[in-house]
Structure formats: C-alpha cells, structure tokens
Write a protein that holds these residues in place. Structure first.
Motif, mmCIF file in Angstrom:
data_model
loop_
_atom_site.group_PDB
_atom_site.id
_atom_site.type_symbol
_atom_site.label_atom_id
_atom_site.label_comp_id
_atom_site.label_asym_id
_atom_site.label_seq_id
_atom_site.Cartn_x
_atom_site.Cartn_y
_atom_site.Cartn_z
ATOM 1 N N GLU A 26 12.524 -4.512 9.316
ATOM 2 C CA GLU A 26 12.263 -3.155 9.673
ATOM 3 C C GLU A 26 11.149 -2.536 8.938
ATOM 4 O OE1 GLU A 26 16.379 -1.405 8.923
ATOM 5 O OE2 GLU A 26 17.090 -2.507 10.843
ATOM 6 N N GLY A 27 11.036 -2.877 7.745
ATOM 7 C CA GLY A 27 9.910 -2.107 7.147
ATOM 8 C C GLY A 27 8.511 -2.901 7.190
ATOM 9 N N HIS A 28 8.341 -4.270 7.910
ATOM 10 C CA HIS A 28 7.217 -4.871 7.951
ATOM 11 C C HIS A 28 6.197 -4.022 8.618
ATOM 12 C CE1 HIS A 28 4.735 -8.577 9.428
ATOM 13 N NE2 HIS A 28 4.711 -8.432 8.272
ATOM 14 N N HIS A 29 4.862 -4.145 8.163
ATOM 15 C CA HIS A 29 3.809 -3.314 9.008
ATOM 16 C C HIS A 29 2.648 -3.966 8.761
ATOM 17 C CE1 HIS A 29 4.221 -2.003 4.681
ATOM 18 N NE2 HIS A 29 2.995 -2.228 4.669
ATOM 19 N N ALA A 30 1.480 -3.540 9.387
ATOM 20 C CA ALA A 30 0.224 -4.398 9.136
ATOM 21 C C ALA A 30 -0.337 -3.864 7.994
ATOM 22 C CB ALA A 30 -0.562 -3.897 10.337
ATOM 23 N N ARG A 31 -1.075 -4.376 7.229
ATOM 24 C CA ARG A 31 -2.215 -4.081 6.166
ATOM 25 C C ARG A 31 -3.642 -4.232 6.566
ATOM 26 N NH1 ARG A 31 1.290 -4.490 0.492
ATOM 27 N NH2 ARG A 31 3.108 -3.287 1.498
ATOM 28 N N THR A 32 -4.445 -3.300 6.083
ATOM 29 C CA THR A 32 -5.790 -3.609 6.394
ATOM 30 C C THR A 32 -6.680 -4.549 5.263
ATOM 31 O OG1 THR A 32 -5.831 -1.304 7.141
ATOM 32 C CG2 THR A 32 -8.043 -2.359 6.536
ATOM 33 N N VAL A 33 -7.620 -5.471 5.726
ATOM 34 C CA VAL A 33 -7.916 -6.492 5.021
ATOM 35 C C VAL A 33 -9.460 -6.133 5.211
ATOM 36 C CG1 VAL A 33 -8.762 -9.005 4.859
ATOM 37 C CG2 VAL A 33 -6.342 -8.261 5.100
ATOM 38 N N ARG A 34 -10.351 -6.078 4.377
ATOM 39 C CA ARG A 34 -11.787 -5.733 4.334
ATOM 40 C C ARG A 34 -12.440 -6.988 3.388
ATOM 41 N NH1 ARG A 34 -13.680 -1.878 1.178
ATOM 42 N NH2 ARG A 34 -11.817 -1.413 0.181
ATOM 43 N N ALA A 53 -2.435 -1.578 1.237
ATOM 44 C CA ALA A 53 -1.136 -1.148 1.969
ATOM 45 C C ALA A 53 -1.408 0.302 2.428
ATOM 46 C CB ALA A 53 -0.094 -0.884 0.748
ATOM 47 N N PRO A 54 -0.484 0.696 3.463
ATOM 48 C CA PRO A 54 -0.857 2.109 4.037
ATOM 49 C C PRO A 54 -0.958 3.320 2.740
ATOM 50 C CG PRO A 54 0.669 1.047 5.275
ATOM 51 C CD PRO A 54 0.491 0.287 4.007
ATOM 52 N N GLY A 55 -1.742 4.138 2.804
ATOM 53 C CA GLY A 55 -2.174 5.232 1.966
ATOM 54 C C GLY A 55 -2.721 4.502 0.591
ATOM 55 N N ARG A 56 -3.194 3.263 0.350
ATOM 56 C CA ARG A 56 -3.711 2.789 -0.654
ATOM 57 C C ARG A 56 -5.179 2.188 -0.175
ATOM 58 N NH1 ARG A 56 -1.148 0.247 -4.812
ATOM 59 N NH2 ARG A 56 -3.107 0.907 -5.850
ATOM 60 N N THR A 57 -5.863 2.279 -1.500
ATOM 61 C CA THR A 57 -7.536 1.831 -1.136
ATOM 62 C C THR A 57 -7.947 1.050 -2.337
ATOM 63 O OG1 THR A 57 -7.866 3.961 0.139
ATOM 64 C CG2 THR A 57 -9.914 2.712 -0.845
ATOM 65 N N VAL A 58 -8.662 0.004 -2.218
ATOM 66 C CA VAL A 58 -9.295 -0.930 -3.260
ATOM 67 C C VAL A 58 -10.541 -0.153 -3.349
ATOM 68 C CG1 VAL A 58 -10.125 -2.984 -3.851
ATOM 69 C CG2 VAL A 58 -8.122 -2.804 -2.755
ATOM 70 N N THR A 59 -10.783 0.291 -4.708
ATOM 71 C CA THR A 59 -11.940 1.253 -5.117
ATOM 72 C C THR A 59 -13.065 0.008 -5.221
ATOM 73 O OG1 THR A 59 -11.540 1.494 -7.327
ATOM 74 C CG2 THR A 59 -10.974 3.240 -5.566
ATOM 75 N N ASP A 60 -14.287 0.598 -5.563
ATOM 76 C CA ASP A 60 -15.326 -0.312 -6.145
ATOM 77 C C ASP A 60 -14.889 -0.657 -7.489
ATOM 78 O OD1 ASP A 60 -16.768 -0.258 -3.807
ATOM 79 O OD2 ASP A 60 -18.186 1.339 -4.515
ATOM 80 N N GLN A 61 -14.454 0.202 -8.126
ATOM 81 C CA GLN A 61 -14.170 -0.054 -9.639
ATOM 82 C C GLN A 61 -13.107 -0.954 -9.768
ATOM 83 O OE1 GLN A 61 -14.267 3.061 -8.281
ATOM 84 N NE2 GLN A 61 -16.032 3.979 -9.490
ATOM 85 N N ASP A 62 -12.022 -1.133 -8.698
ATOM 86 C CA ASP A 62 -11.030 -1.931 -8.774
ATOM 87 C C ASP A 62 -11.591 -3.307 -8.295
ATOM 88 O OD1 ASP A 62 -8.824 -0.029 -8.793
ATOM 89 O OD2 ASP A 62 -8.654 0.203 -6.548
ATOM 90 N N ALA A 63 -12.478 -3.393 -7.501
ATOM 91 C CA ALA A 63 -12.962 -4.690 -7.281
ATOM 92 C C ALA A 63 -13.694 -5.363 -8.300
ATOM 93 C CB ALA A 63 -14.173 -4.606 -5.713
ATOM 94 N N GLN A 64 -14.636 -4.390 -8.940
ATOM 95 C CA GLN A 64 -15.194 -4.905 -10.280
ATOM 96 C C GLN A 64 -14.449 -5.330 -11.240
ATOM 97 O OE1 GLN A 64 -17.671 -1.586 -11.179
ATOM 98 N NE2 GLN A 64 -19.088 -1.753 -9.350
ATOM 99 N N ALA A 65 -13.081 -4.537 -11.304
ATOM 100 C CA ALA A 65 -12.154 -5.219 -12.499
ATOM 101 C C ALA A 65 -11.625 -6.442 -12.083
ATOM 102 C CB ALA A 65 -11.194 -4.005 -12.647
ATOM 103 N N ALA A 66 -11.404 -6.692 -10.598
ATOM 104 C CA ALA A 66 -10.710 -7.692 -10.316
ATOM 105 C C ALA A 66 -11.790 -9.104 -10.532
ATOM 106 C CB ALA A 66 -10.423 -7.688 -8.670
ATOM 107 N N VAL A 67 -13.122 -8.872 -10.409
ATOM 108 C CA VAL A 67 -14.005 -9.748 -10.467
ATOM 109 C C VAL A 67 -14.266 -10.254 -12.081
ATOM 110 C CG1 VAL A 67 -16.555 -10.267 -10.624
ATOM 111 C CG2 VAL A 67 -15.585 -9.424 -8.587
ATOM 112 N N ARG A 68 -13.839 -9.338 -12.806
ATOM 113 C CA ARG A 68 -13.823 -9.534 -14.334
ATOM 114 C C ARG A 68 -12.676 -10.464 -14.621
ATOM 115 N NH1 ARG A 68 -15.801 -4.433 -14.574
ATOM 116 N NH2 ARG A 68 -13.513 -3.556 -15.020
ATOM 117 N N ILE A 69 -11.514 -10.309 -14.136
ATOM 118 C CA ILE A 69 -10.234 -11.187 -14.083
ATOM 119 C C ILE A 69 -10.599 -12.306 -13.483
ATOM 120 C CG2 ILE A 69 -7.831 -11.410 -13.288
ATOM 121 C CD1 ILE A 69 -7.626 -8.079 -13.472
#
Length: 177
Positions: A26-34, A53-69
């Motif tokens: 019942e809670g399953h939904h689509a998520r956006t992939v970029r 997820a709906p209402g959430r965004t991956v920011t440039d800062q998030d992406a940069q932090a992920a690259v460091r990880i």
C-alpha cells in the motif's frame, strides 16, 4: 521446517508477515532517479546516481560528500579484487540517507558497501549493519547497472576503451519502482 504443501496451497508460511506485506504494498511508490555523471574516484571509473524519495532532494553538497565516502571505500578496493569500475548511489530516502558503493570485482562478482544515516545530514553516514542490502529502488538501479556491465563491457564489441565509453553513457533516469 515449512511444509511444502502449505506454500503450494497459497497459505503464508509466516502468518504475521501478511499484514506487513500488505502495508508495504500500500505504501509502495515511485522514486526519481537522476544520473550524476561518471568520474574518476580513487582509480575507479564511477557512475553516480541520485535516488530521491518524494519531497527529498540530493543536493550538490550531498553528492560531493558521497564521492568522498566512495573515495575512502574505493581506496582499498583493489585488495578486494576490484576491476576499477564502480557505481555510486546517493539515496535521499524517506527514513534516512544512504550511500551505496557497488564495485565490480574478479570472478564476475561484485562488492557492495552500504552507508546509512539520518535524513538531511550526510556527514553522519556510517557503514550499515552486517547483512544490509539494497532497498527496492536501489536494487532497480543496480539491476540496470548489472545489465549495462554485462551488455557493454563483458559482451560488447570493439576495444575495451570503446566498451567503457558505451558503459559510461548507459544510465537509467526517471521513475523507478
């Protein structure tokens, strides 16, 4: 041990699981992939994606932090048999943030690291618990990447560098379920 006649008859082998499965459905939904591009990280060609997820965004800062990880994780990947190709998923989930680093390794296998943390604070991501695997949305992207790796790198035509160029360009974008 579960009686096979129970499974074949359609009865749930775990009666308590029926309500949980129904709630998930019942809670399953689509998520956006970029697609976030392909870059060189710690000696690896890394294809990066944002999953939102709906209402959430991956920011440039998030992406940069992920690259460091990913760089920290990939710095020792050759010790685990890395072939130098990886996929980075940055997931702004409904219940927290996730970074997955998927690396192709020797013997047609792969290595997966999952980092988890509270929503909105990617700096607090830590390695996930033992046994943690991709969620349904992350698995959809990784399934695409498995097919792209097999199709272009393993089974592709031409010189290896030409195959890698095609692999880098084969991305999934839009909604996944």
């Amino acid at each position: 041990m579960t009686d096979l006649t129970e499974v074949r008859s359609g009865r749930s082998p775990a009666p308590g699981g029926t309500d949980a499965l129904r709630a998930l459905a019942e809670g399953h939904h689509a998520r956006t992939v970029r697609a976030l591009g392909c870059s060189e990280v710690a000696g690896h060609a890394v294809k990066s994606y944002a999953i939102e997820a709906p209402g959430r965004t991956v920011t440039d800062q998030d992406a940069q932090a992920a690259v460091r990880i990913a760089a920290d994780h990939l710095s020792s990947a050759y010790l685990r048999g890395s072939l130098g190709l990886a996929v980075l998923l940055v997931h702004a989930g409904g219940d927290g943030d996730y970074v997955l680093v998927h690396t192709w390794i020797e013997g047609y296998m792969s290595d997966l690291a999952v980092f988890t943390g509270p929503a909105g604070d990617i700096s607090r991501l830590r390695p996930g618990r033992s046994g943690l695997a991709p969620c349904v949305w992350e698995a959809a992207v990784l399934a695409h990447e498995r097919d792209a790796f097999s199709r272009h790198v393993l089974d592709g035509d031409g010189a290896l560098e030409e195959r890698l160029v095609v692999w880098r360009g084969d991305v999934v974008e839009g909604e996944v379920r």
